[in-house]
Scaffold this motif. Structure first.
Motif, PDB file in Angstrom:
ATOM      1  N   ILE A 343       0.875  -1.182   0.000  1.00 54.16           N
ATOM      2  CA  ILE A 343       0.000   0.000   0.000  1.00 54.16           C
ATOM      3  C   ILE A 343       0.908   1.226   0.000  1.00 54.16           C
ATOM      4  O   ILE A 343       1.341   1.702   1.042  1.00 54.16           O
ATOM      5  N   ALA A 344       1.188   1.700  -1.216  1.00 53.05           N
ATOM      6  CA  ALA A 344       2.214   2.731  -1.365  1.00 53.05           C
ATOM      7  C   ALA A 344       1.687   4.133  -1.078  1.00 53.05           C
ATOM      8  O   ALA A 344       2.351   4.941  -0.442  1.00 53.05           O
ATOM      9  N   ASN A 345       0.489   4.421  -1.553  1.00 52.31           N
ATOM     10  CA  ASN A 345      -0.026   5.791  -1.418  1.00 52.31           C
ATOM     11  C   ASN A 345      -1.384   5.844  -0.741  1.00 52.31           C
ATOM     12  O   ASN A 345      -2.355   6.318  -1.320  1.00 52.31           O
ATOM     13  N   PRO A 346      -1.442   5.385   0.494  1.00 52.01           N
ATOM     14  CA  PRO A 346      -2.741   5.423   1.183  1.00 52.01           C
ATOM     15  C   PRO A 346      -3.145   6.861   1.483  1.00 52.01           C
ATOM     16  O   PRO A 346      -2.282   7.714   1.706  1.00 52.01           O
ATOM     17  N   ILE A 347      -4.445   7.103   1.483  1.00 50.41           N
ATOM     18  CA  ILE A 347      -4.927   8.477   1.654  1.00 50.41           C
ATOM     19  C   ILE A 347      -5.725   8.590   2.943  1.00 50.41           C
ATOM     20  O   ILE A 347      -6.424   7.660   3.334  1.00 50.41           O
ATOM     21  N   ILE A 348      -5.610   9.742   3.538  1.00 50.00           N
ATOM     22  CA  ILE A 348      -6.465  10.023   4.687  1.00 50.00           C
ATOM     23  C   ILE A 348      -7.288  11.255   4.322  1.00 50.00           C
ATOM     24  O   ILE A 348      -6.801  12.132   3.603  1.00 50.00           O
TER      25      ILE A 348
END
Ligand code: G4P
Length: 531
Positions: A343-348
């Motif tokens: 999961i390289a670019n998880p967003i919050i």
């Protein structure tokens, strides 16, 4: 190692993950906005509505939302308040999207219920409450719009207890309503909070009154002081005291009164919320229950949402962290497909922004870019093969057959349907007996959104014909011989859903029951776990 554990326990304890449930128009959006304002996540009122409006303009299907004045999509908002990190999950209020709402509510640890003081308990609140009851989700109640003439507070409590079968424990009490609304008396702290209409109140006018006989009360409230004294005396005899354990079990709801639009009573609600609402709770998986303080990361996907960023046509899978610590770039196992992924670019998601997540803890929601492999209900974890349970699909009650106007668009149709099914926007059934494509929905607006999106996003030109079904049941049978007999005999009514599960489609309940009596050893179910 020891300090790390300590930190994680602190991180877990300070998280609150909740949703707001209400009938449309009771004030959910307004309350959300004020909560974000207190959390410093937005600087001015109107931002959430503005954001919604901004999104509306971006695609055709959002226009449906705008035309009907309903909220179709749900989103996640993170904000800090005092020493707490709060994840607020927005739920669509319209009943046609109740499936989506249900799934969002599987990812919360508590809920805030908004009741319109003029209307009392309304139908959709009732339904959402039933959903919360299935998991014994603790609920705090906010009675809104006290600046209008509404039902008396006693009648509202009675209405909630009668219609929702939950015990009420008022923690604040309103002084008058409508034009005579003066504020609330905090029963817990013996504090009077005074109301000034129209103010964007971030700090309140509070007067501490230890003893209601204090002449200061008459000075501040005038003729309404005696009414308050009477009310409080009545409450002391009649109202149930707040019981934390009973609230945490979902049996009692603490009640607050206020006016979201005037930003009144919201801080009282929020202050109590962070103190009494539960932190991240354990989650049931097929093999065992997973507790948030376990060191290994785990989480499940409860929602997939398309077009969050219209410029990129992205699809985001929302994952709730259930245990351990998530760090950006982590390699995790995607159990349904048996593969390890990074999961390289998880967003919050914050109120107006999104950012990359560097780390996340139980209770947090992270967004993962979905390229067609993630489905609702999927579990991700570090090593142990886990499958979290409790994220359901509901049997549809409305059906339409898709007939393409141009056969050249068959591929696009396939792709569009696959993606919309994966998002949980619609269900699809393929009859065993022919090549028809049958869409199934719980609410009619789901069809409208599906049709609009298939056209706008996939270029599908099709007709959607009504079909003579109103009941769907998933079929179970361990006896292969019996199952194959059943399949042969009932072929005309059988179909496979998107995941290949055998489904019985019937014209009506009567027809279904008649058939089911003839096949007592075949199991039929109304819901199916997503997996
Ligand atoms: P929803 O998300 O639950 O559907 O409700 P929303 O917050 O959009 O509120 C519905 C309507 O009720 C809005 O009015 C809103 O301004 C109003 N409202 C919310 N809180 C209060 C309150 O405390 N007192 C009063 N009197 N009204 C309140 P609208 O006219 O539909 O929209 P708008 O033009 O104000 O945006």
């Amino acid at each position: 190692m020891k300090t790390e554990n300590k930190i994680s326990q602190r991180q877990i304890n300070r998280r609150r993950t909740f949703g707001i449930i209400s009938h449309p128009d009771a004030g959910k959006t307004t309350l959300t906005e004020k909560l974000l304002l207190f959390g410093g996540a937005i600087q001015m009122a109107g931002a959430v509505k503005a954001r919604k409006a901004g999104r509306h303009a971006t695609s055709d299907w959002m226009a449906i939302e705008q035309e009907r004045g309903i909220s179709v999509t749900s989103s996640v908002m993170k904000f800090d308040y005092r020493d707490y990190e709060i994840n607020l999950l927005d739920t669509p209020g319209h009943q046609d999207f109740s499936e989506d709402t249900y799934r969002v509510l599987t990812a919360v640890d508590s809920a805030v219920m908004v009741i319109d003081s003029v209307k009392g308990v309304e139908t959709q609140t009732r339904k959402l409450m039933e959903v919360c009851r299935m998991r014994n989700t603790p609920i705090l109640t906010f009675v809104n719009k006290l600046d209008r003439e509404g039902l008396s507070p006693i009648d509202i409590l009675g209405d909630i207890e009668d219609k929702l079968q939950i015990e009420c424990a008022p923690l604040s009490w309103p002084i008058g309503m409508g034009k005579r609304f003066k504020g609330t008396y905090n029963l817990h702290r013996g504090e009077l909070v005074l109301f000034t209409p129209g103010q964007e109140r971030l700090t309140g006018d509070t007067v501490t009154i230890q003893n209601l006989d204090d002449p200061l009360l008459d000075q501040v409230l005038g003729s309404q002081a005696d009414q308050l004294r009477e009310d409080v005396a009545l409450l002391e005899g009649a109202a149930t005291p707040f019981d934390l354990d009973y609230f945490l079990k979902g049996g009692q709801t603490p009640v607050f009164f206020g006016s979201a639009i005037n930003n009144f009573g919201v801080r009282e609600l929020l202050d109590t919320f962070v103190e009494i609402a539960p932190g991240p709770q354990p989650r049931a998986a097929v093999t065992r229950t997973v507790t948030p303080d376990e060191p290994a990361f785990s989480g499940f996907v409860f929602k997939i949402q398309a077009n969050m960023d219209p410029a990129h046509r992205d699809r985001i899978a929302f994952l709730r962290v259930c245990s351990g610590r998530f760090v950006r770039g982590m390699r995790v196992r995607h159990h349904r497909i048996g593969k390890e992924i990074q999961i390289a670019n998880p967003i919050i998601f914050m109120a107006q922004d999104r950012a990359f997540v560097e780390e996340a803890w139980p209770g947090d929601i992270i967004g993962i870019h979905n390229h067609g492999t993630i489905r609702i209900g999927d579990t991700f974890s570090e090593k142990e093969p886990l499958a979290f349970t409790g994220v359901p699909n509901f049997a549809p009650e409305l059906f339409r057959r898709v007939i393409l106007r141009s056969p050249l668009k068959a591929k696009q149709l396939q792709k569009g349907i696959d993606q919309l099914v994966e998002e949980g926007a619609i269900q699809v059934f393929r009859p065993l007996a022919n090549n028809a494509i049958i869409l199934g929905a719980v609410g009619v607006l789901q069809f409208e959104v599906t049709m609009a999106r298939l056209k706008a996003e996939y270029g599908v030109d099709a007709v959607y014909e009504p079909v003579d079904y109103s009941v769907a049941r998933w079929v179970h049978c361990d006896d292969r011989k019996l199952l194959s007999l059943f399949e042969k005999d009932r072929q005309a009514n059988l179909a496979r859903d998107a995941e290949g599960n055998l489904t019985y489609l019937a014209q009506n309940e009567w027809q279904f029951n008649y058939m089911a009596e003839k096949w007592p050893d075949i199991g039929f179910s109304k819901t199916r776990e997503c997996q």
